[in-house]
Design an enzyme around this catalytic site. Structure first.
Site, PDB file in Angstrom:
ATOM      1  CB  THR A   1       2.074  -4.516   8.781  1.00 29.28           C
ATOM      2  OG1 THR A   1       2.571  -5.854   8.729  1.00 29.28           O
ATOM      3  CG2 THR A   1       3.121  -3.641   9.445  1.00 29.28           C
TER       4      THR A   1
ATOM      5  CB  THR B   1      -0.939   0.009   1.213  1.00 28.43           C
ATOM      6  OG1 THR B   1      -1.761  -1.158   1.170  1.00 28.43           O
ATOM      7  CG2 THR B   1      -1.818   1.247   1.239  1.00 28.43           C
TER       8      THR B   1
ATOM      9  NE  ARG C   1      -3.235 -11.433   7.549  1.00 27.24           N
ATOM     10  CZ  ARG C   1      -2.437 -10.416   7.293  1.00 27.24           C
ATOM     11  NH1 ARG C   1      -2.646  -9.261   7.889  1.00 27.24           N
ATOM     12  NH2 ARG C   1      -1.416 -10.544   6.467  1.00 27.24           N
TER      13      ARG C   1
ATOM     14  CG  MET D   1       0.890 -14.921  10.082  1.00 28.87           C
ATOM     15  SD  MET D   1      -0.476 -13.827   9.649  1.00 28.87           S
ATOM     16  CE  MET D   1      -1.534 -14.993   8.762  1.00 28.87           C
ATOM     17  N   GLY D   2       5.027 -13.937   9.539  1.00 31.01           N
ATOM     18  CA  GLY D   2       6.260 -13.185   9.303  1.00 31.01           C
ATOM     19  C   GLY D   2       7.038 -13.807   8.169  1.00 31.01           C
TER      20      GLY D   2
ATOM     21  CG  ASP E   1       4.027  -9.589   8.896  1.00 28.70           C
ATOM     22  OD1 ASP E   1       3.611 -10.420   9.724  1.00 28.70           O
ATOM     23  OD2 ASP E   1       3.872  -9.711   7.666  1.00 28.70           O
TER      24      ASP E   1
END
Length: 335
Positions: free
Chosen positions: A130, A110, A263, A174-175, A132
């Site tokens: 994010t 983005t 998320r 996540m990552g 992350d």
């Protein structure tokens, strides 16, 4: 002034709180008109735009997801000659709607698109989003604290199962390129081995660490891995590490993949307040005519940096990070 606001890329806790922060400040303090752009940049292509008032902004602070919807539309991506000219269509729609600024809430992709819109002559202000925490130029992005909290709670729960069955438990968070969630949740959750994409690992070192723990009477181990660590034959991170640990040690090993759970749901109090502050500052930038900038948290202050400094960069972990240094001192294995 008349502003549009969109959310792009993956969802994460705190987006709605940010929308609320931007729009309530714009309406109540600056007297601006606000329009919600649905489904990210696709909404600018399809002209899918709705007015937002205080009524639509009610109840957003603790609400997960995004009321505007999102997509991974990349309008500046190279296209075939037969397809529509998406950038030109976006510019036309913005002009027809007489939008004085577009607020873009999103991650690295983005920010790149927002920078290209700026270069095309659109007044843009962006806000980093994010889980992350890998967006360049801001110490923390909203969504990160919520994801770390969820991952840490999961690790806490795995301790009891690992202890009861005297197993090694591998949990994947996540990552893809940055291991911020793995590092912070692994440390907060008492992980014994923490693997992140930025630091190469040796599976023999990991096996030896677990065996040495067993010799000291520690009958179970917790291994936290980021999804983006290198594996062989394209195997998923947790699956691969669990198989290798069992082969190296002979100890029963199980894996858990948190996935999209990280998320979802309500943002933490920290993320709600960070989102509110970032949203308010974005509106202040618009009111002062400061465009082409991304809102950023630096230290304890909310400021902004030029989008040209952000686009195409990633904020990665280095081995001098204080959590890694302290973890190593305490005997935690980082590969």
């Amino acid at each position: 002034m008349k502003i549009g606001i969109l959310t792009s890329g993956g969802d994460c806790p705190g987006i709605n709180a940010t929308i609320r922060g931007v729009c309530k400040t714009a309406i109540n303090h600056y007297g601006m008109e606000v329009y919600g752009i649905r489904s990210g940049f696709r909404g600018l292509i399809d002209n899918d735009i709705v007015p937002l008032t205080n009524k639509e902004l009610s109840g957003l602070l603790n609400l997960g997801g995004t009321i505007l919807g999102t997509s991974r539309e990349k309008p500046f991506k190279k296209r075939s000659s037969a397809s529509i000219d998406k950038p030109a269509l976006i510019l036309k729609n913005i002009q027809d709607l007489q939008l004085d600024c577009v607020v873009c809430i999103g991650g690295n992709g983005t920010q790149k698109t927002a920078n290209k819109l700026t270069q095309a002559g659109v007044n843009v202000v962006s806000i980093p989003k994010t889980i992350d925490n890998d967006i360049w130029g801001t110490d923390i992005s909203f969504g990160f604290d919520s994801a770390v909290t969820i991952a840490t709670e999961a690790i806490d729960r795995l301790h009891s199962t690992a202890s009861s069955h005297q197993r090694v438990m591998v949990i994947e968070v996540m990552g893809h390129k940055a291991g911020w969630i793995a590092l912070h949740s692994g440390m907060a959750g008492g992980g014994d081995v923490i693997l992140i994409p930025e630091i190469p690992y040796n599976i023999h070192n990991i096996g030896n660490t677990i065996i040495e723990r067993l010799k000291k009477g520690k009958t179970y181990s917790i291994v936290v891995v980021a999804e983006g660590i290198q594996t062989i034959d394209g195997k998923k991170a947790a699956e691969y590490i669990a198989q290798e640990i069992e082969y190296e040690t002979g100890i029963e090993t199980r894996e858990t993949v948190l996935g999209y759970i990280q998320r979802g749901g309500s943002p933490t109090a920290f993320d709600r307040n960070l989102a509110t502050r970032m949203g308010g500052h974005a509106t202040e930038l618009i009111a002062n005519g400061l465009f082409g900038r991304m809102v950023a948290l630096q230290g304890d202050k909310i400021g902004s940096i030029p989008l040209t400094e952000v686009a195409g960069k990633l904020k990665l972990i280095n081995e001098n990070n204080d959590l890694i240094v302290q973890g190593k001192r305490m005997g935690i294995c980082f590969g």
